[in-house]
Design a protein around this motif. Sequence first.
Motif, PDB file in Angstrom:
ATOM      1  N   LYS A   3       3.942  -2.847   3.499  1.00 17.52           N
ATOM      2  CA  LYS A   3       3.357  -4.110   3.075  1.00 17.52           C
ATOM      3  C   LYS A   3       1.863  -4.066   3.384  1.00 17.52           C
ATOM      4  CE  LYS A   3       7.531  -6.809   4.053  1.00 17.52           C
ATOM      5  NZ  LYS A   3       8.121  -7.882   4.896  1.00 17.52           N
ATOM      6  N   LYS A   4       1.079  -4.680   2.529  1.00 14.09           N
ATOM      7  CA  LYS A   4      -0.366  -4.702   2.745  1.00 14.09           C
ATOM      8  C   LYS A   4      -0.707  -5.748   3.805  1.00 14.09           C
ATOM      9  CE  LYS A   4      -4.791  -4.925   0.282  1.00 14.09           C
ATOM     10  NZ  LYS A   4      -5.449  -6.007   1.020  1.00 14.09           N
ATOM     11  N   ALA A   5      -1.510  -5.336   4.750  1.00 13.87           N
ATOM     12  CA  ALA A   5      -1.889  -6.224   5.850  1.00 13.87           C
ATOM     13  C   ALA A   5      -3.382  -6.534   5.793  1.00 13.87           C
ATOM     14  CB  ALA A   5      -1.544  -5.579   7.190  1.00 13.87           C
ATOM     15  N   PHE A   6      -3.736  -7.686   6.320  1.00 12.27           N
ATOM     16  CA  PHE A   6      -5.145  -8.043   6.464  1.00 12.27           C
ATOM     17  C   PHE A   6      -5.665  -7.349   7.721  1.00 12.27           C
ATOM     18  CE2 PHE A   6      -8.670 -10.831   7.749  1.00 12.27           C
ATOM     19  CZ  PHE A   6      -9.352 -10.931   6.540  1.00 12.27           C
ATOM     20  N   PRO A   7      -6.806  -6.675   7.650  1.00 11.92           N
ATOM     21  CA  PRO A   7      -7.306  -5.924   8.816  1.00 11.92           C
ATOM     22  C   PRO A   7      -7.425  -6.787  10.074  1.00 11.92           C
ATOM     23  CG  PRO A   7      -8.576  -5.369   6.857  1.00 11.92           C
ATOM     24  CD  PRO A   7      -7.696  -6.526   6.479  1.00 11.92           C
ATOM     25  N   PHE A   8      -6.901  -6.273  11.160  1.00 10.40           N
ATOM     26  CA  PHE A   8      -6.919  -6.979  12.440  1.00 10.40           C
ATOM     27  C   PHE A   8      -8.349  -7.288  12.883  1.00 10.40           C
ATOM     28  CE2 PHE A   8      -6.310  -6.639  17.242  1.00 10.40           C
ATOM     29  CZ  PHE A   8      -5.739  -7.893  17.374  1.00 10.40           C
ATOM     30  N   VAL A  47       0.852  -1.190   0.000  1.00  6.22           N
ATOM     31  CA  VAL A  47       0.000   0.000   0.000  1.00  6.22           C
ATOM     32  C   VAL A  47       0.887   1.239   0.000  1.00  6.22           C
ATOM     33  CG1 VAL A  47      -2.052  -0.994   1.074  1.00  6.22           C
ATOM     34  CG2 VAL A  47      -0.223  -0.106   2.523  1.00  6.22           C
ATOM     35  N   LEU A  48       0.472   2.213  -0.770  1.00  6.84           N
ATOM     36  CA  LEU A  48       1.148   3.504  -0.836  1.00  6.84           C
ATOM     37  C   LEU A  48       0.209   4.545  -0.248  1.00  6.84           C
ATOM     38  CD1 LEU A  48       3.794   4.821  -2.410  1.00  6.84           C
ATOM     39  CD2 LEU A  48       1.964   5.860  -3.741  1.00  6.84           C
ATOM     40  N   LYS A  49       0.697   5.269   0.749  1.00  4.47           N
ATOM     41  CA  LYS A  49      -0.122   6.281   1.414  1.00  4.47           C
ATOM     42  C   LYS A  49       0.407   7.662   1.048  1.00  4.47           C
ATOM     43  CE  LYS A  49      -1.187   3.174   5.266  1.00  4.47           C
ATOM     44  NZ  LYS A  49      -1.099   2.941   6.731  1.00  4.47           N
ATOM     45  N   LEU A  50      -0.347   8.367   0.203  1.00  7.76           N
ATOM     46  CA  LEU A  50       0.024   9.712  -0.221  1.00  7.76           C
ATOM     47  C   LEU A  50      -0.526  10.713   0.789  1.00  7.76           C
ATOM     48  CD1 LEU A  50      -0.764   9.338  -4.025  1.00  7.76           C
ATOM     49  CD2 LEU A  50       1.502   9.659  -3.032  1.00  7.76           C
ATOM     50  N   PHE A  51       0.364  11.524   1.350  1.00  5.29           N
ATOM     51  CA  PHE A  51      -0.040  12.439   2.411  1.00  5.29           C
ATOM     52  C   PHE A  51      -1.041  13.474   1.906  1.00  5.29           C
ATOM     53  CE2 PHE A  51       4.539  11.808   4.072  1.00  5.29           C
ATOM     54  CZ  PHE A  51       4.191  10.573   4.586  1.00  5.29           C
TER      55      PHE A  51
END
Length: 304
Positions: free
Chosen positions: A181-186, A84-88
């Motif tokens: 890294k892309k994570a599966f939601p907790f 995942v890329l998080k653009l501010f």
Amino acid sequence: MKFLKIPLKIISLLVLVAVFSKAWVFYSSSFRLDKIEPKELFLNRFEINVLENKDLGEILNQKYRFLSKGRQSFVFVSDDNRYVLKLFRFHRYRQSIFCNLISSFEIAKKYTTKIQDEKDDLYYESMNSYKLAYEKLKDETATIYVHLNKTNDLNRKFKIEDKFKNTHLVDLNEVGFVLQKKAFPFKKALLNAKKDKKTIETLLSSFFDNLQSIYSKNLLNKDRHVIQNLGVIDDRVVEIDIGRFIIKNDFNEEKLKEEATHYTTYLKKWLLKNSKDSIEFLDAKLLELTQNKNIKLNEENNAS
């Protein structure tokens, strides 16, 4: 009563426009390229120890599709669904149009200055948190790379696809972002294991292991919405919302217990509602964490 008809029509029209505008923002997630432009904010420099990553070019050499909007960033997921890329959302740190309009009036200067000071504080806190996550908590946060300053070595036009399938080219040198890294939601992992006590306890053990690792580095996350802010990668629980980490140099047993208890409050509430049989296990892991010798050793080192 006729003289009231025109004002009422105008008011109704304004309300209608406001409702539709709000609905459009919600539907579109309000993504626009100008909202990710740092502009004057990239005049600030954050000293950061950039770690070599041979895989970075390959990871970025693919299109990223819009996934969601967070408080601090627009989130895009890679075509291979691994990153995942998080653009501010840099527009959050600038004055609103309204504040700009009234700032020329002397009576409003105190108000607009206060608002901008708060935005400046939020900006520095967020950027410093990303820096901490990258330099000290890469494993605990699944962070691969952070881009906090203007650069010239990311030689590629990056493709992103917005919510409406429109493709945009972004110069990564000119924007701020976090790559994880892309994570599966907790929360989903907990829900999937709702009737499986053993799996729930495995997730809780991993959660506390990760938390212990963070605390042992004299860091903590001020954002306590644990259920929403965590993810799971290969059976390991990690922090995926990394915008509110701070350094905590005065940990002692009492403060550690207080912090850990507060941090696990929402998790305990969720378990009370969905998996009461796991409460005893959570309490035992919490006690184990607060008595952890590695964290106490940090306290002793700081005191010496």
